[in-house]
Scaffold this motif. Sequence first.
Motif, PDB file in Angstrom:
ATOM      1  N   ALA A 190      41.756   7.439  28.735  1.00  0.00           N
ATOM      2  CA  ALA A 190      42.643   8.456  29.288  1.00  0.00           C
ATOM      3  C   ALA A 190      42.715   8.366  30.805  1.00  0.00           C
ATOM      4  O   ALA A 190      43.732   8.690  31.401  1.00  0.00           O
ATOM      5  CB  ALA A 190      42.159   9.841  28.883  1.00  0.00           C
ATOM      6  N   ARG A 191      41.665   7.898  31.414  1.00  0.00           N
ATOM      7  CA  ARG A 191      41.599   7.794  32.867  1.00  0.00           C
ATOM      8  C   ARG A 191      42.294   6.544  33.400  1.00  0.00           C
ATOM      9  O   ARG A 191      42.619   6.472  34.583  1.00  0.00           O
ATOM     10  CB  ARG A 191      40.135   7.792  33.276  1.00  0.00           C
ATOM     11  N   ALA A 192      42.552   5.572  32.543  1.00  0.00           N
ATOM     12  CA  ALA A 192      43.088   4.281  32.980  1.00  0.00           C
ATOM     13  C   ALA A 192      44.415   4.416  33.723  1.00  0.00           C
ATOM     14  O   ALA A 192      44.602   3.793  34.771  1.00  0.00           O
ATOM     15  CB  ALA A 192      43.240   3.341  31.778  1.00  0.00           C
ATOM     16  N   ALA A 193      45.336   5.200  33.221  1.00  0.00           N
ATOM     17  CA  ALA A 193      46.648   5.338  33.868  1.00  0.00           C
ATOM     18  C   ALA A 193      46.508   5.916  35.264  1.00  0.00           C
ATOM     19  O   ALA A 193      47.135   5.442  36.211  1.00  0.00           O
ATOM     20  CB  ALA A 193      47.562   6.222  33.020  1.00  0.00           C
ATOM     21  N   SER A 194      45.659   6.897  35.407  1.00  0.00           N
ATOM     22  CA  SER A 194      45.466   7.538  36.704  1.00  0.00           C
ATOM     23  C   SER A 194      44.826   6.582  37.709  1.00  0.00           C
ATOM     24  O   SER A 194      45.238   6.511  38.865  1.00  0.00           O
ATOM     25  CB  SER A 194      44.622   8.792  36.532  1.00  0.00           C
ATOM     26  N   VAL A 195      43.819   5.850  37.283  1.00  0.00           N
ATOM     27  CA  VAL A 195      43.138   4.903  38.166  1.00  0.00           C
ATOM     28  C   VAL A 195      44.096   3.788  38.571  1.00  0.00           C
ATOM     29  O   VAL A 195      44.162   3.408  39.745  1.00  0.00           O
ATOM     30  CB  VAL A 195      41.875   4.336  37.489  1.00  0.00           C
ATOM     31  N   LEU A 196      44.859   3.272  37.621  1.00  0.00           N
ATOM     32  CA  LEU A 196      45.818   2.218  37.942  1.00  0.00           C
ATOM     33  C   LEU A 196      46.861   2.732  38.925  1.00  0.00           C
ATOM     34  O   LEU A 196      47.227   2.037  39.873  1.00  0.00           O
ATOM     35  CB  LEU A 196      46.498   1.702  36.673  1.00  0.00           C
ATOM     36  N   GLN A 197      47.307   3.946  38.744  1.00  0.00           N
ATOM     37  CA  GLN A 197      48.290   4.516  39.655  1.00  0.00           C
ATOM     38  C   GLN A 197      47.713   4.623  41.072  1.00  0.00           C
ATOM     39  O   GLN A 197      48.386   4.280  42.048  1.00  0.00           O
ATOM     40  CB  GLN A 197      48.748   5.883  39.168  1.00  0.00           C
ATOM     41  N   MET A 198      46.469   5.054  41.181  1.00  0.00           N
ATOM     42  CA  MET A 198      45.827   5.133  42.503  1.00  0.00           C
ATOM     43  C   MET A 198      45.722   3.761  43.148  1.00  0.00           C
ATOM     44  O   MET A 198      45.976   3.596  44.341  1.00  0.00           O
ATOM     45  CB  MET A 198      44.440   5.753  42.382  1.00  0.00           C
ATOM     46  N   LEU A 199      45.347   2.760  42.363  1.00  0.00           N
ATOM     47  CA  LEU A 199      45.219   1.400  42.885  1.00  0.00           C
ATOM     48  C   LEU A 199      46.570   0.886  43.381  1.00  0.00           C
ATOM     49  O   LEU A 199      46.668   0.342  44.483  1.00  0.00           O
ATOM     50  CB  LEU A 199      44.659   0.463  41.816  1.00  0.00           C
ATOM     51  N   LEU A 200      47.606   1.073  42.584  1.00  0.00           N
ATOM     52  CA  LEU A 200      48.937   0.609  42.974  1.00  0.00           C
ATOM     53  C   LEU A 200      49.431   1.330  44.222  1.00  0.00           C
ATOM     54  O   LEU A 200      50.062   0.713  45.093  1.00  0.00           O
ATOM     55  CB  LEU A 200      49.921   0.795  41.819  1.00  0.00           C
ATOM     56  N   GLN A 201      49.156   2.620  44.343  1.00  0.00           N
ATOM     57  CA  GLN A 201      49.553   3.369  45.537  1.00  0.00           C
ATOM     58  C   GLN A 201      48.868   2.810  46.778  1.00  0.00           C
ATOM     59  O   GLN A 201      49.509   2.637  47.824  1.00  0.00           O
ATOM     60  CB  GLN A 201      49.213   4.855  45.390  1.00  0.00           C
ATOM     61  N   GLN A 202      47.586   2.513  46.668  1.00  0.00           N
ATOM     62  CA  GLN A 202      46.854   1.962  47.809  1.00  0.00           C
ATOM     63  C   GLN A 202      47.364   0.562  48.171  1.00  0.00           C
ATOM     64  O   GLN A 202      47.486   0.234  49.351  1.00  0.00           O
ATOM     65  CB  GLN A 202      45.353   1.928  47.517  1.00  0.00           C
ATOM     66  N   MET A 203      47.655  -0.246  47.160  1.00  0.00           N
ATOM     67  CA  MET A 203      48.218  -1.577  47.426  1.00  0.00           C
ATOM     68  C   MET A 203      49.573  -1.449  48.107  1.00  0.00           C
ATOM     69  O   MET A 203      49.861  -2.165  49.074  1.00  0.00           O
ATOM     70  CB  MET A 203      48.363  -2.364  46.115  1.00  0.00           C
ATOM     71  N   PHE A 204      50.399  -0.534  47.624  1.00  0.00           N
ATOM     72  CA  PHE A 204      51.722  -0.328  48.209  1.00  0.00           C
ATOM     73  C   PHE A 204      51.583   0.073  49.678  1.00  0.00           C
ATOM     74  O   PHE A 204      52.281  -0.461  50.543  1.00  0.00           O
ATOM     75  CB  PHE A 204      52.494   0.737  47.424  1.00  0.00           C
ATOM     76  N   ARG A 205      50.670   0.988  49.963  1.00  0.00           N
ATOM     77  CA  ARG A 205      50.456   1.421  51.356  1.00  0.00           C
ATOM     78  C   ARG A 205      50.007   0.259  52.238  1.00  0.00           C
ATOM     79  O   ARG A 205      50.467   0.110  53.363  1.00  0.00           O
ATOM     80  CB  ARG A 205      49.428   2.538  51.414  1.00  0.00           C
TER      81      ARG A 205
ATOM     82  N   GLU B 188      58.015  -4.639  43.106  1.00  0.00           N
ATOM     83  CA  GLU B 188      57.223  -4.702  41.871  1.00  0.00           C
ATOM     84  C   GLU B 188      56.221  -3.553  41.809  1.00  0.00           C
ATOM     85  O   GLU B 188      56.075  -2.903  40.773  1.00  0.00           O
ATOM     86  CB  GLU B 188      56.492  -6.042  41.768  1.00  0.00           C
ATOM     87  N   LEU B 189      55.542  -3.312  42.920  1.00  0.00           N
ATOM     88  CA  LEU B 189      54.568  -2.219  42.945  1.00  0.00           C
ATOM     89  C   LEU B 189      55.259  -0.873  42.752  1.00  0.00           C
ATOM     90  O   LEU B 189      54.778  -0.012  42.006  1.00  0.00           O
ATOM     91  CB  LEU B 189      53.793  -2.232  44.268  1.00  0.00           C
ATOM     92  N   GLN B 190      56.397  -0.694  43.401  1.00  0.00           N
ATOM     93  CA  GLN B 190      57.125   0.562  43.268  1.00  0.00           C
ATOM     94  C   GLN B 190      57.605   0.773  41.830  1.00  0.00           C
ATOM     95  O   GLN B 190      57.525   1.883  41.298  1.00  0.00           O
ATOM     96  CB  GLN B 190      58.308   0.589  44.232  1.00  0.00           C
ATOM     97  N   GLN B 191      58.069  -0.293  41.179  1.00  0.00           N
ATOM     98  CA  GLN B 191      58.512  -0.173  39.797  1.00  0.00           C
ATOM     99  C   GLN B 191      57.360   0.222  38.884  1.00  0.00           C
ATOM    100  O   GLN B 191      57.506   1.069  38.001  1.00  0.00           O
ATOM    101  CB  GLN B 191      59.142  -1.492  39.322  1.00  0.00           C
TER     102      GLN B 191
ATOM    103  N   ARG C  75      52.090  -4.071  60.293  1.00  0.00           N
ATOM    104  CA  ARG C  75      51.287  -5.306  60.436  1.00  0.00           C
ATOM    105  C   ARG C  75      51.534  -6.265  59.266  1.00  0.00           C
ATOM    106  O   ARG C  75      51.562  -7.463  59.449  1.00  0.00           O
ATOM    107  CB  ARG C  75      49.803  -4.980  60.532  1.00  0.00           C
ATOM    108  N   ALA C  76      51.698  -5.717  58.076  1.00  0.00           N
ATOM    109  CA  ALA C  76      51.980  -6.565  56.911  1.00  0.00           C
ATOM    110  C   ALA C  76      53.353  -7.207  57.061  1.00  0.00           C
ATOM    111  O   ALA C  76      53.551  -8.365  56.685  1.00  0.00           O
ATOM    112  CB  ALA C  76      51.912  -5.759  55.623  1.00  0.00           C
TER     113      ALA C  76
END
Length: 171
Positions: free
Chosen positions: A74-89, A111-114, A95-96
Amino acid sequence: MALLRPLLTTMVLCSCGPVESLSCHLPQNSLLLSRKTFEVLEQMRRVSPVLCLKDRRDFQFPREMVDVSQLQRARAASVLQMLLQQMFRLFHTERASVAWSPALLQDLRSELQQQLQNLSTCSIQASLLDTEGPALALRRYFRRIALYLEEKQYSNCAWEIVRQEITRAYS
């Protein structure tokens, strides 16, 4: 290095398994999007990793977050969303933009936004997920990456080490 493939697999299981009561139905293209993100990260290599060996660093990816036992599905979706948000940032900074090809960087951001949009369809109760610990661990992990980039003055090797780190964590 902990890998996120088990987490992504759990995401698919969550969308069609016993966790349906959480109303998390991911589109069929979720794994395709994650594969495309990985491919773009691989295409972004600009510097030979051999030239950057002296700059390698262990950013201490929080491995416990990708343990995909039954209790953590149940926690997987939330954790993945947090990871993708941090990668997007991370890849959405000025600088990037200087460090990477604009076309590849835009592909990665898209891709990250999708993927984030796909995950936003999941209506998961925060109280059930207890994401405070994982959120803090992920913020610290990405903070270590940001401090490293600053310390190395956003050099090409520093960005290459970060690209490798993100690719390993994401693959």
